[in-house]
Design an enzyme around this catalytic site. Structure first.
Site, short mmCIF file in Angstrom:
data_model
loop_
_atom_site.label_atom_id
_atom_site.label_comp_id
_atom_site.label_asym_id
_atom_site.label_seq_id
_atom_site.Cartn_x
_atom_site.Cartn_y
_atom_site.Cartn_z
N LYS A 180 0.97 -1.32 0.07
CA LYS A 180 0.05 0.06 0.20
C LYS A 180 0.84 1.39 0.04
O LYS A 180 0.48 2.35 -0.41
CB LYS A 180 -1.12 -0.12 1.00
N ARG A 204 11.49 -7.82 2.68
CA ARG A 204 11.91 -6.58 2.80
C ARG A 204 12.84 -6.55 3.89
O ARG A 204 13.65 -5.54 3.76
CB ARG A 204 10.74 -5.81 3.06
N ARG A 226 16.39 -4.40 7.86
CA ARG A 226 15.40 -3.97 8.88
C ARG A 226 15.48 -5.34 10.04
O ARG A 226 14.48 -5.97 10.00
CB ARG A 226 13.94 -3.82 8.50
#
Ligand code: AMP
Length: 189
Positions: free
Chosen positions: A13, A124, A130
């Site tokens: 999104k 990701r 991350r």
């Protein structure tokens, strides 16, 4: 246009919201980006929300509602991404927009399965380094999405302004579907 984009983390999104914002010349208002900026500039507010973001929990409704009230105060158009995540936030947003006579034009739901969302979030986390996006944090975010944000999804579906887009297609195909949906909204005005 005033557009709301809903979907779990990993639905794409953020990417789609940026493309819609660019295509329609509307500001992209992403609560996750605003919160992460507050955390990295070390403000008092940032210090307060940092542990919440690290756990993948939700920042309290009153703080989020105030943040959005201030951020949207002078905007005629926007692509809102990441808010509302709870029914209380949705009620506050609807009341705010009602008050100033600027209703939402469309709500777009990017639908993806938990498997696809989880797989994308893990990828990701590795690609962007991350390390705090652990499996536990990722599944906590998805759990909260199902428990709380899906009630927001139901609310806009009942209001008849929600369009469902298959978020498992390629990025370009999702964007093409979103544009088709938004053209329908413009034509119907
Ligand atoms: P996002 O980038 O939208 O996935 O948001 C990142 C994190 O910010 C979330 O996991 C929450 O901890 C927090 N957050 C963002 N938007 C909201 C919101 N509307 N309500 C509560 N917490 C939020």
């Amino acid at each position: 246009m005033r557009i709301l984009i809903l979907g779990p983390q990993g639905s794409g999104k953020g990417t789609q919201a940026k493309r819609i914002a660019a295509a329609y010349g509307a500001p992209h208002v992403a609560t996750g980006d605003i919160l992460r900026a507050a955390v990295s500039n070390g403000s008092e507010f940032g210090k307060q929300v940092r542990p919440i973001l690290e756990r993948g929990d939700l920042v309290p409704d009153d703080l989020m509602i105030e943040l959005i009230r201030e951020r949207l105060a002078d905007e005629d158009t926007f692509v809102l991404d990441g808010f509302p995540r709870t029914v209380a936030q949705a009620e506050a947003l609807d009341a705010m927009l009602d008050e100033i006579g600027k209703p939402l034009d469309a709500v777009i739901l990017l639908r993806v399965s938990d498997e696809v969302a989880t797989e994308r979030l893990h990828r990701r986390a590795v690609e962007e380094g991350r390390s705090d996006d652990t499996s536990e944090v990722i599944s906590n975010r998805l759990r909260l999405y199902h428990e709380l944000t899906e009630l927001v999804v139901d609310r806009y579906q009942l209001a008849g302004i929600e369009v469902i887009v298959d978020g498992e297609q390629s990025m370009d195909d999702v964007f093409a579907s979103v544009q088709d949906a938004l053209e329908g909204v413009v034509a119907g005005r």
